[in-house]
Design a protein around this motif. Structure first.
Motif, PDB file in Angstrom:
ATOM      1  N   ILE A  91      32.036  38.260   8.648  1.00  0.00           N
ATOM      2  CA  ILE A  91      32.913  37.151   9.028  1.00  0.00           C
ATOM      3  C   ILE A  91      32.607  36.562  10.414  1.00  0.00           C
ATOM      4  O   ILE A  91      32.546  35.339  10.558  1.00  0.00           O
ATOM      5  CB  ILE A  91      34.391  37.576   8.942  1.00  0.00           C
ATOM      6  CG1 ILE A  91      34.763  37.877   7.474  1.00  0.00           C
ATOM      7  CG2 ILE A  91      35.305  36.489   9.497  1.00  0.00           C
ATOM      8  CD1 ILE A  91      34.679  36.695   6.546  1.00  0.00           C
ATOM      9  N   PRO A  92      32.391  37.357  11.461  1.00  0.00           N
ATOM     10  CA  PRO A  92      32.099  36.739  12.766  1.00  0.00           C
ATOM     11  C   PRO A  92      30.839  35.873  12.748  1.00  0.00           C
ATOM     12  O   PRO A  92      30.764  34.868  13.454  1.00  0.00           O
ATOM     13  CB  PRO A  92      31.930  37.942  13.697  1.00  0.00           C
ATOM     14  CG  PRO A  92      32.736  39.022  13.059  1.00  0.00           C
ATOM     15  CD  PRO A  92      32.533  38.828  11.585  1.00  0.00           C
ATOM     16  N   GLN A  93      29.846  36.255  11.960  1.00  0.00           N
ATOM     17  CA  GLN A  93      28.647  35.427  11.833  1.00  0.00           C
ATOM     18  C   GLN A  93      28.925  34.192  10.983  1.00  0.00           C
ATOM     19  O   GLN A  93      28.389  33.114  11.240  1.00  0.00           O
ATOM     20  CB  GLN A  93      27.511  36.241  11.217  1.00  0.00           C
ATOM     21  CG  GLN A  93      27.005  37.330  12.148  1.00  0.00           C
ATOM     22  CD  GLN A  93      25.953  38.179  11.489  1.00  0.00           C
ATOM     23  OE1 GLN A  93      26.113  38.606  10.349  1.00  0.00           O
ATOM     24  NE2 GLN A  93      24.878  38.443  12.201  1.00  0.00           N
ATOM     25  N   LEU A  94      29.766  34.365   9.987  1.00  0.00           N
ATOM     26  CA  LEU A  94      30.082  33.262   9.080  1.00  0.00           C
ATOM     27  C   LEU A  94      30.796  32.119   9.789  1.00  0.00           C
ATOM     28  O   LEU A  94      30.456  30.946   9.596  1.00  0.00           O
ATOM     29  CB  LEU A  94      30.956  33.785   7.934  1.00  0.00           C
ATOM     30  CG  LEU A  94      31.482  32.761   6.940  1.00  0.00           C
ATOM     31  CD1 LEU A  94      30.364  32.245   6.061  1.00  0.00           C
ATOM     32  CD2 LEU A  94      32.583  33.373   6.084  1.00  0.00           C
ATOM     33  N   LEU A  95      31.774  32.460  10.626  1.00  0.00           N
ATOM     34  CA  LEU A  95      32.643  31.432  11.201  1.00  0.00           C
ATOM     35  C   LEU A  95      32.130  30.894  12.532  1.00  0.00           C
ATOM     36  O   LEU A  95      32.853  30.767  13.505  1.00  0.00           O
ATOM     37  CB  LEU A  95      34.066  31.986  11.358  1.00  0.00           C
ATOM     38  CG  LEU A  95      34.732  32.428  10.058  1.00  0.00           C
ATOM     39  CD1 LEU A  95      36.152  32.881  10.320  1.00  0.00           C
ATOM     40  CD2 LEU A  95      34.707  31.318   9.015  1.00  0.00           C
ATOM     41  N   GLY A  96      30.867  30.590  12.562  1.00  0.00           N
ATOM     42  CA  GLY A  96      30.254  30.020  13.744  1.00  0.00           C
ATOM     43  C   GLY A  96      30.100  28.517  13.611  1.00  0.00           C
ATOM     44  O   GLY A  96      30.827  27.859  12.873  1.00  0.00           O
ATOM     45  N   GLN A  97      29.137  27.954  14.289  1.00  0.00           N
ATOM     46  CA  GLN A  97      29.009  26.505  14.370  1.00  0.00           C
ATOM     47  C   GLN A  97      28.721  25.834  13.037  1.00  0.00           C
ATOM     48  O   GLN A  97      28.995  24.659  12.858  1.00  0.00           O
ATOM     49  CB  GLN A  97      27.893  26.144  15.355  1.00  0.00           C
ATOM     50  CG  GLN A  97      28.258  26.410  16.802  1.00  0.00           C
ATOM     51  CD  GLN A  97      27.145  26.008  17.747  1.00  0.00           C
ATOM     52  OE1 GLN A  97      26.003  25.842  17.334  1.00  0.00           O
ATOM     53  NE2 GLN A  97      27.474  25.856  19.014  1.00  0.00           N
ATOM     54  N   ARG A  98      28.187  26.559  12.090  1.00  0.00           N
ATOM     55  CA  ARG A  98      27.813  25.928  10.833  1.00  0.00           C
ATOM     56  C   ARG A  98      28.996  25.717   9.898  1.00  0.00           C
ATOM     57  O   ARG A  98      29.060  24.714   9.190  1.00  0.00           O
ATOM     58  CB  ARG A  98      26.763  26.783  10.107  1.00  0.00           C
ATOM     59  CG  ARG A  98      25.449  26.865  10.831  1.00  0.00           C
ATOM     60  CD  ARG A  98      24.590  27.961  10.214  1.00  0.00           C
ATOM     61  NE  ARG A  98      23.321  28.034  10.909  1.00  0.00           N
ATOM     62  CZ  ARG A  98      22.232  27.389  10.543  1.00  0.00           C
ATOM     63  NH1 ARG A  98      22.257  26.602   9.497  1.00  0.00           N
ATOM     64  NH2 ARG A  98      21.113  27.513  11.225  1.00  0.00           N
ATOM     65  N   VAL A  99      29.904  26.673   9.858  1.00  0.00           N
ATOM     66  CA  VAL A  99      30.933  26.645   8.819  1.00  0.00           C
ATOM     67  C   VAL A  99      32.327  26.341   9.328  1.00  0.00           C
ATOM     68  O   VAL A  99      33.109  25.712   8.625  1.00  0.00           O
ATOM     69  CB  VAL A  99      30.935  27.979   8.029  1.00  0.00           C
ATOM     70  CG1 VAL A  99      32.133  28.091   7.123  1.00  0.00           C
ATOM     71  CG2 VAL A  99      29.660  28.090   7.204  1.00  0.00           C
ATOM     72  N   LEU A 100      32.669  26.711  10.538  1.00  0.00           N
ATOM     73  CA  LEU A 100      34.035  26.446  10.984  1.00  0.00           C
ATOM     74  C   LEU A 100      34.044  25.765  12.346  1.00  0.00           C
ATOM     75  O   LEU A 100      34.487  26.326  13.338  1.00  0.00           O
ATOM     76  CB  LEU A 100      34.876  27.726  11.023  1.00  0.00           C
ATOM     77  CG  LEU A 100      36.388  27.436  11.081  1.00  0.00           C
ATOM     78  CD1 LEU A 100      36.868  26.807   9.781  1.00  0.00           C
ATOM     79  CD2 LEU A 100      37.181  28.692  11.379  1.00  0.00           C
ATOM     80  N   GLN A 101      33.562  24.539  12.383  1.00  0.00           N
ATOM     81  CA  GLN A 101      33.732  23.700  13.561  1.00  0.00           C
ATOM     82  C   GLN A 101      35.170  23.179  13.497  1.00  0.00           C
ATOM     83  O   GLN A 101      35.571  22.538  12.524  1.00  0.00           O
ATOM     84  CB  GLN A 101      32.716  22.566  13.552  1.00  0.00           C
ATOM     85  CG  GLN A 101      31.283  23.070  13.681  1.00  0.00           C
ATOM     86  CD  GLN A 101      30.264  21.947  13.619  1.00  0.00           C
ATOM     87  OE1 GLN A 101      30.408  21.006  12.862  1.00  0.00           O
ATOM     88  NE2 GLN A 101      29.214  22.060  14.403  1.00  0.00           N
ATOM     89  N   ILE A 102      35.948  23.482  14.526  1.00  0.00           N
ATOM     90  CA  ILE A 102      37.397  23.306  14.433  1.00  0.00           C
ATOM     91  C   ILE A 102      37.836  21.965  15.019  1.00  0.00           C
ATOM     92  O   ILE A 102      37.582  21.665  16.186  1.00  0.00           O
ATOM     93  CB  ILE A 102      38.119  24.470  15.140  1.00  0.00           C
ATOM     94  CG1 ILE A 102      37.737  25.789  14.453  1.00  0.00           C
ATOM     95  CG2 ILE A 102      39.624  24.272  15.099  1.00  0.00           C
ATOM     96  CD1 ILE A 102      38.282  27.022  15.135  1.00  0.00           C
ATOM     97  N   ALA A 103      38.492  21.173  14.181  1.00  0.00           N
ATOM     98  CA  ALA A 103      39.011  19.870  14.584  1.00  0.00           C
ATOM     99  C   ALA A 103      40.478  19.986  14.966  1.00  0.00           C
ATOM    100  O   ALA A 103      41.182  20.913  14.545  1.00  0.00           O
ATOM    101  CB  ALA A 103      38.858  18.870  13.445  1.00  0.00           C
ATOM    102  N   SER A 104      40.958  19.037  15.750  1.00  0.00           N
ATOM    103  CA  SER A 104      42.378  18.972  16.070  1.00  0.00           C
ATOM    104  C   SER A 104      43.185  18.827  14.784  1.00  0.00           C
ATOM    105  O   SER A 104      42.922  17.931  13.978  1.00  0.00           O
ATOM    106  CB  SER A 104      42.654  17.767  16.970  1.00  0.00           C
ATOM    107  OG  SER A 104      44.026  17.425  16.943  1.00  0.00           O
ATOM    108  N   PRO A 105      44.151  19.699  14.546  1.00  0.00           N
ATOM    109  CA  PRO A 105      44.945  19.590  13.312  1.00  0.00           C
ATOM    110  C   PRO A 105      45.703  18.274  13.216  1.00  0.00           C
ATOM    111  O   PRO A 105      45.940  17.772  12.124  1.00  0.00           O
ATOM    112  CB  PRO A 105      45.888  20.796  13.366  1.00  0.00           C
ATOM    113  CG  PRO A 105      45.785  21.360  14.732  1.00  0.00           C
ATOM    114  CD  PRO A 105      44.521  20.877  15.345  1.00  0.00           C
TER     115      PRO A 105
END
Length: 523
Positions: free
Chosen positions: A178-192
């Motif tokens: 999971i820590p590798q998964l949720l990096g820049q490729r998959v979870l770039q976080i936008a303002s809700p």
């Protein structure tokens, strides 16, 4: 510099134990270390950012068609979107997950829950706080938004609980990736707040990354300025970015020479000219692989004999010889040789054999010229002409059709035949599930998956990255995935980048462009 990462191991009652549990990245880091090419020539080592005015002029052939990270997915444009959006983690030069918006994280004893601890005091460029509620919203949107290209990457996440700055992810299975998964490729976080209207976010991105978009001409140009509220702003020395959609490839090198640009991704055909022009040309470590995508839910690929005929009709070396100018290599896997996930046992399973291809087509009841197919691609691509020629040689007629909105039917799995090139993923399991999983964004044959693949990938997820059995389990999962009838891999070509000598070296993070510490002399 990033703060020291502490991975704490909670007791069953939820309190933290005294003994830290380190993130299990040793095996991946060791494997990647063998791949990292000494990529950057020494240049501009003593350069400093010009006072208040350094502008990165970046010509990109991957200018985002969409600025909503859920829609763009983890394609090559994630590098451009990373200017605007930050993620929970990011990747270092060893390929390990290190802190970004999250300053630390921890698994429970069972490995089916992970808690990310966000940095305090952060905010999006619209002023909204970066907290666990924003993480929860980002994950749930990526899982549920109709046009999401990411939902297939997030199947291990069952639910998210927001507790102030702590995002607690309950997993549907043990998953140490999971820590590798949720990096820049998959979870770039936008303002809700901005993401409540995804269509507006798509052309007015709002994130918490190192830069803020000030002007956006869709498909053409974006002007960004440094974000003073970015958590690592003190190490971002570039004040402004002018991101431009690259014009005709032949003009990029001259644009770099004349100062119209000072940074660009280039094609292998341009590398020699760029070197002769005195530019710094470097190979960035990565995991690129091109493939032919087949939809086994549609005729004629619902017949295994036709699929195998295509497999044997493909001469991979022709792609290398005609397209890579000595920089690429033939491949039948999504991983490069030497990488921990590469499976030697699967090498050359379907060798080039046009006679066998014609025989299989005849057995399936298809004489020469009986099968006609549309090969749908987003832009002109010499790969398509090679595929067209090689399939014609075995009696399959292919018509090349260009659809500028190709992403919509591709991710909706409406096409029968297409091409796809990937830059890989930071998590090897993520790469496998993206290509071969039932909801994989690169699997044109959703919900199809090869037999035994789910079990093989589950075993990898359950195996810590530093466990002795991890490489063996990972290669077995690769082998199971390569049984897929939905993809025919062809060749790989590295990421080639060119820059002016005024721009200092970039960190050698595999496949990523990281602007931390990068300086530009001369404004």
């Amino acid at each position: 510099m990033s703060p020291r990462l502490t991975i704490r191991r909670p007791r069953p009652d939820g309190t933290a134990s005294r003994r830290p549990r380190r993130l299990r990245t040793a095996a991946l880091g060791t494997a990647l270390a063998t791949l990292l090419v000494p990529a950057l020539a020494a240049c501009g080592g003593g350069a400093s950012a010009s006072a208040g005015g350094s502008t990165l002029k970046w010509a990109s052939s991957y200018f985002p068609a969409h600025w909503d990270p859920v829609v763009s997915g983890s394609g090559a444009q994630f590098r451009e979107l990373a200017l605007v959006y930050a993620s929970l983690t990011r990747t270092n030069e060893k390929g390990e997950a290190v802190p970004d918006l999250a300053e630390s994280w921890e698994y429970n004893d069972e490995g089916d829950r992970i808690t990310f601890h966000l940095r305090p005091g952060l905010k999006f460029s619209d002023g909204l706080p970066v907290d666990a509620a924003a993480v929860k919203a980002a994950i749930e949107r990526a899982q549920k938004q109709k046009n999401s290209a990411l939902f297939g990457d997030l199947t291990s996440i069952e639910s998210v609980r927001a507790e102030g700055l702590d995002a607690v992810l309950e997993l549907s299975q043990v998953d140490y990736q999971i820590p590798q998964l949720l990096g820049q490729r998959v979870l770039q976080i936008a303002s809700p707040k901005a993401a409540k209207t995804p269509e507006k976010l798509d052309q007015n991105p709002v994130g918490a990354g190192p830069f803020v978009v000030k002007q956006l001409v869709p498909g053409t140009k974006a002007v960004l300025t440094k974000n003073p509220d970015y958590w690592d702003a003190e190490n971002i020395h570039i004040e402004q970015v002018e991101l431009t959609s690259a014009p005709d490839a032949s003009t990029v090198v001259s644009g770099l020479q004349t100062g119209v640009y000072n940074f660009a991704d280039i094609k292998p055909s341009q590398a020699d000219a760029a070197k002769k022009a005195g530019l710094d040309v470097f190979v960035q470590p990565g995991f690129n692989a091109s493939n032919i995508s087949l939809n086994v839910n549609k005729a004629p690929f619902d017949d295994d004999r036709v699929v195998d005929a295509v497999r044997h009709a493909i001469n991979r070396q022709e792609f290398v010889d005609k397209l890579t100018f000595g920089y690429g290599e033939a491949t039948d896997q999504p991983f490069p040789k030497g990488y921990v996930a590469y499976d030697p046992e699967s090498e050359n399973t379907y060798p080039y054999d046009p006679a066998k291809s014609r025989k299989l087509l005849a057995e399936a009841g298809h004489p020469a010229g009986d099968i006609t197919l549309d090969l749908v691609i987003p832009t002109e691509d010499p790969q398509a002409e090679i595929v067209q020629s090689q399939l014609a040689a075995v009696g399959i007629k292919v018509t090349i059709k260009i659809d500028k909105n190709w992403a919509t039917p591709f991710f909706a799995k409406d096409l029968t035949l297409s091409l796809y090139g990937t830059t890989g993923r930071d998590s090897a399991v993520q790469t496998l599930t993206a290509h071969f999983g039932p909801d994989g964004p690169l699997n044109l044959s959703t919900p199809y998956e090869p037999d035994g693949f789910a079990e093989a990938t589950a075993k990898v997820r359950q195996t810590p990255l530093d466990a002795p059995g991890y490489p063996r389990a990972l290669r077995a999962a690769t082998r199971a995935g390569l049984a897929s009838k939905a993809l025919v891999f062809t060749y790989s070509s590295p990421n080639l980048l060119a820059k002016s000598a005024a721009l200092s070296d970039l960190p050698k993070n595999p496949a990523h462009l990281d602007w931390t510490g990068v300086t530009l002399s001369g404004g």
